[in-house]
Motif scaffolding. Structure first.
Motif, mmCIF file in Angstrom:
data_model
loop_
_atom_site.group_PDB
_atom_site.id
_atom_site.type_symbol
_atom_site.label_atom_id
_atom_site.label_comp_id
_atom_site.label_asym_id
_atom_site.label_seq_id
_atom_site.Cartn_x
_atom_site.Cartn_y
_atom_site.Cartn_z
ATOM 1 N N GLN A 47 0.922 -1.209 -0.132
ATOM 2 C CA GLN A 47 0.117 0.093 0.001
ATOM 3 C C GLN A 47 0.968 1.169 -0.044
ATOM 4 O O GLN A 47 0.438 2.245 -0.519
ATOM 5 C CB GLN A 47 -0.662 0.078 1.111
ATOM 6 N N ASP A 48 1.972 1.282 0.635
ATOM 7 C CA ASP A 48 2.816 2.418 0.788
ATOM 8 C C ASP A 48 3.523 2.586 -0.549
ATOM 9 O O ASP A 48 3.466 4.021 -1.140
ATOM 10 C CB ASP A 48 4.000 2.248 1.921
ATOM 11 N N PHE A 49 4.020 1.453 -1.116
ATOM 12 C CA PHE A 49 4.587 1.772 -2.492
ATOM 13 C C PHE A 49 3.507 2.319 -3.369
ATOM 14 O O PHE A 49 3.750 3.198 -4.556
ATOM 15 C CB PHE A 49 5.130 0.821 -3.040
ATOM 16 N N THR A 119 15.158 -4.131 0.134
ATOM 17 C CA THR A 119 14.815 -3.030 -1.130
ATOM 18 C C THR A 119 16.077 -2.896 -1.784
ATOM 19 O O THR A 119 17.147 -2.534 -1.074
ATOM 20 C CB THR A 119 13.887 -1.926 -0.816
ATOM 21 N N PHE A 120 16.436 -2.809 -3.110
ATOM 22 C CA PHE A 120 17.437 -2.423 -3.889
ATOM 23 C C PHE A 120 17.114 -1.447 -4.844
ATOM 24 O O PHE A 120 15.774 -1.528 -5.345
ATOM 25 C CB PHE A 120 17.998 -3.672 -4.332
ATOM 26 N N VAL A 121 17.732 -0.668 -4.980
ATOM 27 C CA VAL A 121 17.779 0.356 -6.249
ATOM 28 C C VAL A 121 19.002 0.485 -7.087
ATOM 29 O O VAL A 121 20.207 0.364 -6.673
ATOM 30 C CB VAL A 121 17.769 1.983 -5.555
ATOM 31 N N ARG A 130 21.892 1.425 -3.599
ATOM 32 C CA ARG A 130 21.461 1.232 -2.589
ATOM 33 C C ARG A 130 20.657 0.043 -2.152
ATOM 34 O O ARG A 130 20.093 -0.447 -2.857
ATOM 35 C CB ARG A 130 20.457 2.496 -2.231
ATOM 36 N N GLU A 131 20.925 -0.552 -1.158
ATOM 37 C CA GLU A 131 20.318 -1.659 -0.629
ATOM 38 C C GLU A 131 19.894 -1.194 0.854
ATOM 39 O O GLU A 131 20.426 -0.734 1.538
ATOM 40 C CB GLU A 131 21.092 -2.956 -0.582
ATOM 41 N N GLN A 142 8.859 5.955 1.546
ATOM 42 C CA GLN A 142 9.173 7.197 1.506
ATOM 43 C C GLN A 142 10.750 7.416 1.561
ATOM 44 O O GLN A 142 11.100 8.173 0.578
ATOM 45 C CB GLN A 142 8.351 8.041 2.495
ATOM 46 N N GLU A 143 11.389 6.619 2.366
ATOM 47 C CA GLU A 143 12.824 6.625 2.272
ATOM 48 C C GLU A 143 13.498 6.411 1.242
ATOM 49 O O GLU A 143 14.546 6.779 0.632
ATOM 50 C CB GLU A 143 13.172 5.737 3.278
ATOM 51 N N VAL A 144 13.038 5.169 0.236
ATOM 52 C CA VAL A 144 13.362 4.725 -0.950
ATOM 53 C C VAL A 144 13.021 5.975 -2.176
ATOM 54 O O VAL A 144 13.950 6.246 -2.756
ATOM 55 C CB VAL A 144 12.733 3.594 -1.413
#
Length: 152
Positions: A47-49, A119-121, A130-131, A142-144
């Motif tokens: 839901q957040d994403f 999570t990975f970017v 980033r991981e 939100q941090e991602v």
């Protein structure tokens, strides 16, 4: 693996397609690994994403949720939450192993193998930038997004 190119992979996705990492070059990619469809933490994370998806899109990023669940399970979960992004099925754990997210966890006093929420970017050039491991759901999406906005 940080600051290194991510090896190419392909996974079946909701909507009947497959997602291949190399086909996403030129876009920022968010891969969030979660333990199981239709569980409380995974529902909140989805839901957040979902709530921030338009902002990820404006920042030039695509979001994918990844778990070991079947495509059938993913389709139901995606539909229930009206997720605007695809979920990827990694039933044989190939990509989970690539990112090292399979861990032994305690569940009701028993040791079980499962996905550690992570999570990975990946940047536009296919490099891991980033991981986050052992993610706590609150505020994570939100941090991602805030990190995504710092990437060119």
């Amino acid at each position: 693996m940080l600051d290194q190119p991510v090896p190419d992979f392909s996974l079946p996705a909701t909507g009947g397609d497959s997602v291949t990492l190399s086909s996403l070059r030129g876009k920022k990619v968010v891969l969030y690994f979660y333990p199981k469809d239709n569980t409380p933490g995974c529902t909140t994370e989805g839901q957040d994403f979902t709530a921030l998806n338009d902002e990820f899109d404006r920042a030039g990023a695509v979001v994918y949720g990844v778990s070991r669940d079947s495509l059938k399970s993913h389709e139901g979960f995606k539909s229930k939450l009206c997720m605007p992004f695809e979920l990827l099925s990694d039933a044989d754990e190939t990509v989970c192993n690539l990112f090292g997210v399979i861990k032994m966890k305690n569940m009701y006093g028993k040791q079980v193998r499962g996905i550690e929420r992570s999570t990975f970017v990946i940047d536009r050039d296919g490099v891991l930038r980033r991981e986050w491991r052992g993610v706590k759901v609150a505020g994570h999406a939100q941090e991602v997004l805030d990190f995504i906005k710092t990437l060119k």
